[in-house]
Design a protein around this motif. Structure first.
Motif, PDB file in Angstrom:
ATOM      1  N   THR A   1     -11.834  -0.393   6.448  1.00  0.00           N
ATOM      2  CA  THR A   1     -11.997   0.261   7.743  1.00  0.00           C
ATOM      3  C   THR A   1     -13.122  -0.429   8.503  1.00  0.00           C
ATOM      4  OG1 THR A   1     -12.582   2.275   8.913  1.00  0.00           O
ATOM      5  CG2 THR A   1     -13.495   2.033   6.747  1.00  0.00           C
TER       6      THR A   1
ATOM      7  N   SER B   1     -14.783  10.309   4.694  1.00  0.00           N
ATOM      8  CA  SER B   1     -14.083  10.016   3.450  1.00  0.00           C
ATOM      9  C   SER B   1     -13.097   8.885   3.678  1.00  0.00           C
ATOM     10  CB  SER B   1     -13.320  11.269   2.992  1.00  0.00           C
ATOM     11  OG  SER B   1     -12.233  10.888   2.170  1.00  0.00           O
ATOM     12  N   ASN B   2     -13.418   7.720   3.128  1.00  0.00           N
ATOM     13  CA  ASN B   2     -12.516   6.592   3.320  1.00  0.00           C
ATOM     14  C   ASN B   2     -11.204   6.817   2.559  1.00  0.00           C
ATOM     15  OD1 ASN B   2     -11.812   4.114   4.441  1.00  0.00           O
ATOM     16  ND2 ASN B   2     -12.562   2.960   2.671  1.00  0.00           N
TER      17      ASN B   2
ATOM     18  N   ARG C   1      -5.087  -2.990   4.085  1.00  0.00           N
ATOM     19  CA  ARG C   1      -4.823  -1.636   3.584  1.00  0.00           C
ATOM     20  C   ARG C   1      -4.965  -1.593   2.071  1.00  0.00           C
ATOM     21  NH1 ARG C   1      -4.756  -0.281   7.640  1.00  0.00           N
ATOM     22  NH2 ARG C   1      -6.852   0.139   6.921  1.00  0.00           N
TER      23      ARG C   1
ATOM     24  N   LEU D   1      -9.044   8.809   4.825  1.00  0.00           N
ATOM     25  CA  LEU D   1      -8.682   7.953   5.957  1.00  0.00           C
ATOM     26  C   LEU D   1      -7.579   6.970   5.584  1.00  0.00           C
ATOM     27  CD1 LEU D   1      -9.145   6.674   8.759  1.00  0.00           C
ATOM     28  CD2 LEU D   1     -10.951   5.288   7.743  1.00  0.00           C
ATOM     29  N   GLN D   2      -7.734   6.278   4.476  1.00  0.00           N
ATOM     30  CA  GLN D   2      -6.738   5.285   4.079  1.00  0.00           C
ATOM     31  C   GLN D   2      -5.391   5.953   3.793  1.00  0.00           C
ATOM     32  OE1 GLN D   2      -7.245   2.035   4.243  1.00  0.00           O
ATOM     33  NE2 GLN D   2      -9.386   2.278   4.796  1.00  0.00           N
ATOM     34  N   THR D   3      -5.457   7.139   3.210  1.00  0.00           N
ATOM     35  CA  THR D   3      -4.227   7.873   2.942  1.00  0.00           C
ATOM     36  C   THR D   3      -3.487   8.154   4.249  1.00  0.00           C
ATOM     37  OG1 THR D   3      -5.186   8.871   0.969  1.00  0.00           O
ATOM     38  CG2 THR D   3      -3.314  10.017   1.970  1.00  0.00           C
TER      39      THR D   3
ATOM     40  N   VAL E   1      -1.897   4.980   5.802  1.00  0.00           N
ATOM     41  CA  VAL E   1      -0.642   4.577   5.169  1.00  0.00           C
ATOM     42  C   VAL E   1       0.464   5.573   5.494  1.00  0.00           C
ATOM     43  CG1 VAL E   1       0.539   4.171   2.980  1.00  0.00           C
ATOM     44  CG2 VAL E   1      -1.769   3.290   3.316  1.00  0.00           C
ATOM     45  N   LEU E   2       0.168   6.857   5.336  1.00  0.00           N
ATOM     46  CA  LEU E   2       1.236   7.862   5.517  1.00  0.00           C
ATOM     47  C   LEU E   2       1.772   7.880   6.948  1.00  0.00           C
ATOM     48  CD1 LEU E   2      -0.098  10.841   3.361  1.00  0.00           C
ATOM     49  CD2 LEU E   2       1.754   9.251   2.813  1.00  0.00           C
TER      50      LEU E   2
ATOM     51  N   VAL F   1      -0.459   5.173  -2.482  1.00  0.00           N
ATOM     52  CA  VAL F   1      -1.200   6.270  -1.840  1.00  0.00           C
ATOM     53  C   VAL F   1      -1.855   7.132  -2.912  1.00  0.00           C
ATOM     54  CG1 VAL F   1      -1.015   8.356  -0.449  1.00  0.00           C
ATOM     55  CG2 VAL F   1       0.326   6.336   0.132  1.00  0.00           C
ATOM     56  N   GLY F   2      -3.150   7.385  -2.743  1.00  0.00           N
ATOM     57  CA  GLY F   2      -3.847   8.264  -3.668  1.00  0.00           C
ATOM     58  C   GLY F   2      -4.262   7.598  -4.963  1.00  0.00           C
TER      59      GLY F   2
ATOM     60  N   ASP G   1      -8.398  -0.989   1.239  1.00  0.00           N
ATOM     61  CA  ASP G   1      -8.975   0.203   1.894  1.00  0.00           C
ATOM     62  C   ASP G   1      -9.951  -0.167   2.997  1.00  0.00           C
ATOM     63  OD1 ASP G   1      -7.528   1.918   0.316  1.00  0.00           O
ATOM     64  OD2 ASP G   1      -9.128   2.307  -1.109  1.00  0.00           O
TER      65      ASP G   1
ATOM     66  N   PRO H   1       0.819  -1.211   0.000  1.00  0.00           N
ATOM     67  CA  PRO H   1       0.000   0.000   0.000  1.00  0.00           C
ATOM     68  C   PRO H   1       0.857   1.268   0.000  1.00  0.00           C
ATOM     69  CG  PRO H   1      -0.424  -1.367   1.955  1.00  0.00           C
ATOM     70  CD  PRO H   1       0.553  -2.106   1.123  1.00  0.00           C
ATOM     71  N   ASP H   2       2.081   1.171   0.514  1.00  0.00           N
ATOM     72  CA  ASP H   2       2.952   2.347   0.588  1.00  0.00           C
ATOM     73  C   ASP H   2       3.178   2.998  -0.769  1.00  0.00           C
ATOM     74  OD1 ASP H   2       3.188   1.876   3.227  1.00  0.00           O
ATOM     75  OD2 ASP H   2       5.364   1.628   3.261  1.00  0.00           O
TER      76      ASP H   2
ATOM     77  N   ARG I   1     -16.275  -0.804   5.565  1.00  0.00           N
ATOM     78  CA  ARG I   1     -16.076  -0.326   4.197  1.00  0.00           C
ATOM     79  C   ARG I   1     -14.773  -0.856   3.613  1.00  0.00           C
ATOM     80  NH1 ARG I   1     -17.521   6.000   4.585  1.00  0.00           N
ATOM     81  NH2 ARG I   1     -16.650   5.987   2.483  1.00  0.00           N
TER      82      ARG I   1
ATOM     83  N   ASN J   1     -22.996  15.850   2.930  1.00  0.00           N
ATOM     84  CA  ASN J   1     -21.861  15.918   3.854  1.00  0.00           C
ATOM     85  C   ASN J   1     -20.853  16.959   3.377  1.00  0.00           C
ATOM     86  OD1 ASN J   1     -20.490  15.189   6.178  1.00  0.00           O
ATOM     87  ND2 ASN J   1     -19.263  13.635   5.143  1.00  0.00           N
TER      88      ASN J   1
ATOM     89  N   VAL K   1      -6.533  14.201  -0.822  1.00  0.00           N
ATOM     90  CA  VAL K   1      -5.521  13.148  -0.773  1.00  0.00           C
ATOM     91  C   VAL K   1      -4.221  13.654  -1.395  1.00  0.00           C
ATOM     92  CG1 VAL K   1      -4.894  10.903  -1.740  1.00  0.00           C
ATOM     93  CG2 VAL K   1      -7.139  11.224  -0.684  1.00  0.00           C
TER      94      VAL K   1
END
Ligand SMILES: Nc1ncnc2c1ncn2[C@@H]1O[C@H](COP(=O)(O)OP(=O)(O)OP(=O)(O)O)[C@@H](O)[C@H]1O
Ligand SMILES: Nc1ncnc2c1ncn2[C@@H]1O[C@H](COP(=O)(O)OP(=O)(O)OP(=O)(O)O)[C@@H](O)[C@H]1O
Ligand SMILES: Nc1ncnc2c1ncn2[C@@H]1O[C@H](COP(=O)(O)OP(=O)(O)OP(=O)(O)O)[C@@H](O)[C@H]1O
Ligand SMILES: Nc1ncnc2c1ncn2[C@@H]1O[C@H](COP(=O)(O)OP(=O)(O)OP(=O)(O)O)[C@@H](O)[C@H]1O
Ligand SMILES: Nc1ncnc2c1ncn2[C@@H]1O[C@H](COP(=O)(O)OP(=O)(O)OP(=O)(O)O)[C@@H](O)[C@H]1O
Ligand SMILES: Nc1ncnc2c1ncn2[C@@H]1O[C@H](COP(=O)(O)OP(=O)(O)OP(=O)(O)O)[C@@H](O)[C@H]1O
Ligand SMILES: [Mg+2]
Ligand SMILES: [Mg+2]
Ligand SMILES: [Mg+2]
Ligand SMILES: [Mg+2]
Ligand SMILES: [Mg+2]
Ligand SMILES: [Mg+2]
Lengths: 270, 270, 270, 270, 270, 270
Positions: free
Chosen positions: A133, F140-141, A128, F144-146, F149-150, A95-96, A131, A91-92, A138, E141, F103
Motif C-alpha cells: 500500500t 490494518s493492512n 497485491r 485493506l489488502q483483503t 482483492v475482493l 485472501v486471508g 500486500d 492474490p485472488d 507498507r 488503536n 478478514v
C-alpha cells in the motif's frame, strides 16, 4: 533424458487450464499491432526456455497501467507455450492468508514446477501479492524476499522454467529491489488512439449501426481523444475499464453514445 | 596434531561439491586479466589460512554490481582450496525460513566448520540473507547480527577458517555496520571493454563466422561501447546478464547481431 | 566475615581462564607507553574494589576504534586481578540467542558474581550485545536496559564487583543513555606512530633482517606515516588489523615490504 | 475505624527496612541547607497524608541530575514517616522482567498498599522502570500508562497513600504526559559550592590533615570551582559520583589531592 | 412495550452507585454559574434520550484542562438521570489490562447497556483508555477503533443510550478521528476568577476568619489573579489541584495564607 | 442454467432485511433532486449486474462527508435490487475482532455471495473496517489488502455480484491504493440549501406551525445559510447530524427556533 522426462510429468501438477481461461474471459481483442508484438515476444521467450541449455531460467515482467490487460496477456502467453506445467500464482486465491501461508503457497508452485522438464509460472499482480500500500509504503517483506529469491533461483539440473510476472507499479518494484531481476520487460500500454477504440467498439457490438458508432467516435475526436501528442496523451484507458464502461453505457439503450463519451471524457479530469 | 586432525574430518560435513558446481554452471570465462588476478588473490588467502597460526580466521568480501560473477568467483576460490570442509550458505536454500531458522542454519554451518582443521565457508549474497529491501531500509537484524559476530568469531584452538562473503551493495554493508569486518575486499567488475565482449562472444559461439562477430562488434564500437573514459563507462554489463542476452539473441538466427546490439544499446538508457 | 567468605567461593562460578586466554591469543605487545598506563589504571580500580567499603561497585569503560585491542586489554586487567570470580560476557557465545535468552544469560553472570566476595565481569562489545546497527539505529532495548541497570546495581552486602565494559562506539553509548554510568573511562588508542609500528614488526618477526624492516619503515615514513600532526593523524590502524595485515604480507615472501606498505597506505584513503 | 485499622496491617506487606537502608548505605551528609529543606518538605507531605481526609492520595516527584541523591532522599523521607506500609519499587529488582511482569509487580505494590490505612510507595527511577532510551525515544508504553493511572488513582475509602517518585529526566516526563500528575515537585541539586565540597570531604575523612584538605580546596577554588555564577555553574557533581571520585583518589595515598582535583577539573570539559 | 421493559432491567447490570460517588468524593462546589449551566445541559440530553424516538443514541463530550472536574461532572449528570443502567468506564479499573482485555471490558459495558431501555455510560478519560502518550504519539488503536464504533453504534430497537465521554485533550481527539463523533460538546473550564476562588475557600473553610481569607484574596488580587483579560488569563487552576493545594497549605497553620498564595503564584510561571 | 440457479439460493445466505432497515431507521427524505438521481444511478448498476454477461462484477463507491447519508443510501439501493442475496458488512458487528477475524468475516460474506446467481454486498464505512486513524496514518493492512482483492475478484462462472462501498475519506482511499478500483463513484452531498432544510423540517414536524418554521428559516437566511456561492458554501450539514440537531432543539419547546438556528450557526465556525 530430457525428452523422456517430458512424458513423465505427474498430471497432478499439470496445467490449470480453467484458472487461465477465467482471467481471459473476455478474450484478447487485437485492437493494436502492439498486442501481437507482445504475444510474439512472449513466444520467443518460450522458445528460449524450450531450447537453450545455458539459460534454464528465463523471467519476464509484464507491466502497464491498471486494467491494461497484463493478466490476460500473461495467461495467453503461458497457455500458448503448451508446456506440461503451467500455473498461475494470483492474490485472488490467497485472501486471508498469513505471510507464512503466502510464502508457502508461492514456494510450493515453484517447487512443483521443478518436477516438470518445462514449466511456466505466472506470478500475477506482484504489488497485491506483497500486500503493498502506498500509505506508509507498507508491504510484506517476507513475500517480497521470497519472490526476489525465486525469480533468480535456477531450477535443478535438467529442468527449465519461464517466469512471467505482472505489475502496475514498475517504478516501485525498482525501489523494492527488483532492479536487474528480470531477463526481459514488456510494456502493456493502455488504449489511447481512436483507431483502437473503434476496433474494440466493433468487436463488442455496442452500437446498433456503423453510423451510430462513427458518430460517437467523431464526438470523441472533437473532444481531443486520440490526439497524436504521444508523450502526453489526452485520453488513455485500460482495456478492462473500457469494457466495463461500455457495458454501463449499454444499460441505457436510448443514450448509449452520450453515456459512453461522457464516461470517457470524465477520465480526462482524473 | 594438526596434520592428523586433517584426516579425521567427518565426511558428513565434507565438501558440497554439487552445490558449488551448480553456481558455476556456465564456467569461468577468462575475458579479462582481472579474472585471474582475483583468483590469485583468493589463492593467497587460502594459503594464509593453511599456514599462518596467528590468523586462524581470515575473511574476504567479493563485491560488485549485480550479475558480475561474484557467486561463481567465490565458489571457484573455495573449490580450488581443496580444504576438507567447504560449504555454501545461500538464500536459495532458505526460502520461507523464519528469522530464527535462518540464524540457526547459518550458525550451524559455522559450528560444523569448526570440526575441520581447515574450512571455507562461502556466505553468498548477504543482502538477500538479511532480507534487505531499499524501501524503508528493512532487513532482518537478527541475521545481520549473527553474520557480524560469526565473521569475527575466532574458531576454537587448532581450527582455521576462510570466510568468503559476496554482496552487490558494499556501501550499504558499511551503513549496516560491516566496516572493518573483513580482512580483505576484492571487487568483481562488470564487462565494459570491447575486448572482453569479444572474448565472451567467441567462447559461447553466438556467431556462425568470425566476420559476423566482428561486424557486430564494430557496430557496438560505433555506438560508443568500450570507450576509454574509464571513470564513466558508457556501457557496462555483468557477465550473467550478458550470457542471458546472448541466449535471447540466439533465438532469432536471422537477426542475431541486430538483437544483440539493440539489447546492449538499451542498457545505456538505464 | 569477608576474608573467610573469600575461601568459600564455589568453584563452579570460578575464573573462566580459557575464555580469557583465547581473546589474548596473540599476547599484549608493549608498543607504546600508553599500554602500560592503561594496565596500571586497571590495577588501581582492582585495588579500589578489593579495599574500599564505600564503593562495592566500580565500573570502567574501555573504548577505542575497532581492533584497537579493547577486548584483550579488558581480559588482561581482569586476569591480573586474581579475583576468585572472573567472567567474560561476550556476543560470541550468544549467537542466535533471543532477546530474552540474552538478558537471562547476562543477568545470570551478574547474579553468580554476587556469590563471590570479589568479582570481575568483563562485558565485551556492548554494541554487539545490544544488536546495534547504525541503519535505522536499531538495537535490542531489552538488553540495553538490562545493562543500564546491572552496571549501576549495587551487589548485596559484603560483595564487591568490578565491571569492565568495552565498546567501539562511545558517542552512541551516550545517545543510548549510558552517560554518567561508568565510574571511569579509558581510551585504547590505535597505532599511529612509526615507533609503535617498529616495535610490533620486531615482535612478530615479519622481516628476515633489521635492514629490511628499516627500509620498509623509511618507505612508510616518506609516505607520511607517523607524521606528528596528532589531531589529524595521517595513518592509524588497530593492533588487530595490523597483525592481520602483517600475516597477509608474510604470504608473499619475495615482496613482503611492498605488500605491507601498500596495505598500510591503502588505509589512508579509507 | 481508622485508628484500629492501623493496628491490623498484615506484617507481610509491612516495611521493607532492608531495601531502604541499602539505598542509603552511605548515609545522608548534610552538606547544604537545601538537604534539610527537602527532608522537611517531605515531612509535611507525610503529615498531610496522615491527617487530611480530603486528599487521601498525595504524590511528589524528586528530580535532579544523575547521582544527586534522589533515591537516598526518597528512601529517607519514606522511612521517617514510620507508616505501617513502606515499599520501594526499583528497576534493580525487575531485571529481565517482561512488560507484563513489570506492570504486574508495580500494580501489586499499589494494591498491597491499599490494605494499610497509611502507606508510602517510593517509585524509584521512572526512566529505567519504563525502559527509556533517548535513542529513538523508545520506552515501554505499558509501564508508562500503568504509572500514569496509579499515580492518580485514589486509594479505596479509608486508605491514604503517599507516592514518592524519582527521576533524572523531568523534562522528558512532561513529554511523556506526566504534566500535572504530581501534587508537588522537589529538586535535588548537585553539589556546586566549595562549602558543600568541604563538608563532604570532612565527613569522609579523605585527607589526613585539615591543611591538606584546605590546600586541595584552594587549588579547586583557583580553578574556578564554586564560582558564584549560579545560573551557569562552572562545576557541579552529584553526591554519588563525588563519593566514588573520592574513593578512587584514596587509592593513591601519595597523590590524593592531585587525583581528586584532576578528576573534578575533568568534569568541566564534559 | 417500553414502559414494561423499564421494570425488567436485571439488577446485575444496574447502577454502580458506589463508583460514581467515589469520583465526586469532594462534592460539587457551585463556584461559578457555568457549573449549573453544564449540569442543566446534561439534564436536557438525558431528557432527549428518555423521550425522543428518532435519536436512540446521544453522545456528549465533556472536555477541559486537567483537574477541571470533568469526571465529577460526568458522574453527576449520569447519577441525576436516575436511569436504570448507569456505568462508569474508567482506566482506574483496567490497570495492566491487555489491549484485548480493554476492548472486551469496554464492549461488555455497552452490550450490557443494551439490555436496559434507558442507559447512561460514562467513558472517562479517553486519552488514558487508549494509552495515549504525546511522545511519539503512541496509543492503542484497538481501543480507539472500539470507541469510535461504539460511540456511533445505534442500540437495538427499543433501547436508548446516553454516552458521556471525558477528555483533557480535545484537539488530539480530532487528530485521532473523533471529529463529528459527538452530538454535543461541553467545556468544563478551570477556575480563573477571584470570585470563584473565594467561594471555594469559603466552602472548604481553610481560614479561621473571614478577615484572613479576604487578606489572602487581596494579596492574590494584587499579584494579578483574576485579571479580566479573559483571552489570556494570568492564573487558572483546576478545581482538583486547587483543593489539593488548599490541603497542603492547611498543614502549616501558622502560615496558611502565605503558602496558598505562593503555590498559586507559582502556577503563573508554568 | 442461470434462471433455475436463481431459485436454488439457500435461504441461510438470504437477505438480511432487518440489518438493512436498522440503518435507514429514519427513512429517506427526498430533500433534494440529487437524492433521486443517486437512487436511479444505483438502479442502473443493479440492472447491469442482472443483465450483462461481460461484467459479472460491478463495484460502486458512495462517498461524502460524515453523516451525509451514505449508509442509508447504500442500504436503500441494495434493498431495491430484490436480489436473492443481500448482505451488509459493517464495523458495528466487528467490535473487538482481531485482524484475522475481520478478514475471515469479510471474506465469508463474499464467498457466500458466490453461491447466489445475483448478489449485493454493501461494504459500509471502509475507514472504520480498516481501523483507520489519521494520527500516524495507522490502519490494518490485512483488512485493506483483503478489500482490495475482493473488490476486484471476479465471482465464479455464472455468478454476478454488485459491491456497494461507502466512505467519508475518498482522498485517503486513493492514498491507500484504491485508485481505479471502482467501476463507478457517486457523491452523497451534505445539505447546504434553505430549500432542502425546509423540506426536512416539514418532514419531521419540528415546528407547530408553518409560520414558526418560516420565521426560523428567514433567520437562517439572514445569517447567510444557503447562500449560492456553491464552491465555498457557508453552511453545510449532513442529514444525520441535522436530524440529531432537530431532536435536541425539540427538547426545549419554548425556544425551538432559537436553539436550532444557534446550533446551525455554530457549525459555521467549525
Ligand atoms: N488486447 C487485450 N489485451 C488484454 N486483455 C484484453 C485484450 N482484449 C480484451 N481483453 C480483456 O480485457 C480484460 C483485461 O483485464 P486484465 O485483468 O487482464 O487487466 P490487468 O491489466 O491485469 O488489470 P489489473 O491492473 O487490474 O490487474 C480481460 O477481461 C481480457 O479478456
Ligand atoms: N569470469 C567469470 N566470472 C564469473 N562468472 C562467470 C565468468 N565467466 C562466466 N561466468 C558465468 O557467469 C555467471 C555469473 O553469475 P553469478 O551468479 O556468479 O553472478 P553474481 O554476481 O553472483 O550475480 P548476482 O548479483 O545475481 O548474485 C555464472 O553462470 C558463471 O558460470
Ligand atoms: N598492546 C596490545 N593491546 C591489545 N591487544 C594486543 C596488544 N598487542 C597485541 N595484541 C593482540 O591484538 C589483538 C587485539 O584484538 P582485540 O580483539 O582485543 O581488539 P578489539 O579492540 O577488542 O577489537 P574489536 O573492535 O573487533 O572488538 C589480540 O589478538 C591481542 O592478543
Ligand atoms: N545529602 C545527601 N543526599 C543524598 N544522598 C547522599 C547525601 N549524602 C550522602 N549521600 C549518599 O550519596 C548516594 C546518593 O546516591 P543515590 O543513588 O541516592 O543518587 P541518585 O540521584 O538516586 O542516583 P541516580 O541518578 O543514579 O539514580 C547514596 O549512597 C547516599 O547514601
Ligand atoms: N464544581 C465542581 N466541578 C467538578 N468537580 C468539583 C467541583 N467542585 C468540587 N469538585 C471536586 O473536584 C474534584 C474534581 O476532580 P475530577 O477528577 O472530576 O477532575 P478531572 O477534570 O476529571 O481531572 P483529570 O483531568 O485528572 O481527569 C472532585 O473531587 C470533585 O468532587
Ligand atoms: N435523503 C437521505 N439520505 C440518506 N439518509 C437519510 C435521508 N433522509 C433521511 N435520512 C436518514 O439520515 C440518516 C443518515 O445516516 P447514515 O448513517 O446513513 O449517514 P452516513 O453518511 O452513513 O454517516 P457516517 O458518515 O457516520 O457513516 C439515516 O438515519 C437515514 O434514515
Ligand atoms: Mg491483473
Ligand atoms: Mg550471486
Ligand atoms: Mg573486542
Ligand atoms: Mg536513583
Ligand atoms: Mg478525570
Ligand atoms: Mg455510514
Amino acid at each position: 533424458d530430457f525428452m523422456s522426462a517430458l512424458d513423465e510429468v505427474h498430471p497432478a501438477f499439470g496445467v490449470s487450464e480453467e484458472e487461465l481461461l477465467q482471467v481471459i474471459q473476455n478474450g484478447i481483442i487485437h485492437h493494436d499491432p502492439v498486442v501481437d508484438k507482445i504475444l510474439q515476444a512472449g513466444k520467443l521467450l518460450v522458445e528460449q526456455v524450450r531450447t537453450s541449455t545455458r539459460t534454464p531460467l528465463v523471467s519476464v515482467l509484464l507491466y502497464g497501467p491498471p486494467g491494461s490487460g497484463k493478466t490476460a496477456m500473461g495467461a495467453s502467453i503461458a497457455q500458448a507455450s503448451e508446456f506440461p506445467f503451467i500455473k498461475l500464482i494470483s492474490p485472488d486465491t490467497m485472501v486471508g492468508f498469513s505471510e507464512t501461508q503466502k510464502v508457502a503457497a508461492i514456494t510450493r508452485v515453484f517447487t512443483d514446477s521443478y518436477k516438470s522438464p518445462l514449466s511456466v509460472v505466472v506470478v500475477d499482480n506482484i504489488e497485491r501479492l506483497i500486500d503493498w500500500t502506498p500509505m506508509g509504503a507498507r508491504f510484506s517483506n517476507g513475500v517480497l524476499q521470497t519472490l526476489l529469491v525465486l525469480f533468480s533461483r535456477r531450477p535443478p539440473k535438467g529442468r527449465r522454467l519461464l517466469v512471467i510476472a505482472t505489475s502496475s507499479l514498475r517504478s516501485i518494484l525498482t525501489d523494492l529491489g527488483f532492479a536487474e531481476n528480470f531477463d526481459s520487460e514488456l510494456r502493456i500500454p493502455p488504449i489511447s488512439s481512436l483507431r483502437s477504440l473503434d476496433l474494440v467498439l466493433q468487436e463488442v457490438g455496442l452500437f446498433q449501426s456503423d453510423q451510430q458508432r462513427k458518430q460517437a467516435l467523431s464526438m470523441l475526436a472533437q473532444a481531443g481523444f486520440g490526439d497524436t501528442d504521444e508523450m502526453n496523451p489526452t485520453f488513455q484507458i485500460g482495456i478492462k475499464k473500457l469494457l466495463s464502461t461500455i457495458e454501463m453505457a449499454r444499460q441505457e439503450p436510448e443514450s448509449v453514445a452520450e453515456r459512453l463519451t461522457n464516461s470517457l471524457l470524465d477520465l480526462r479530469g482524473t
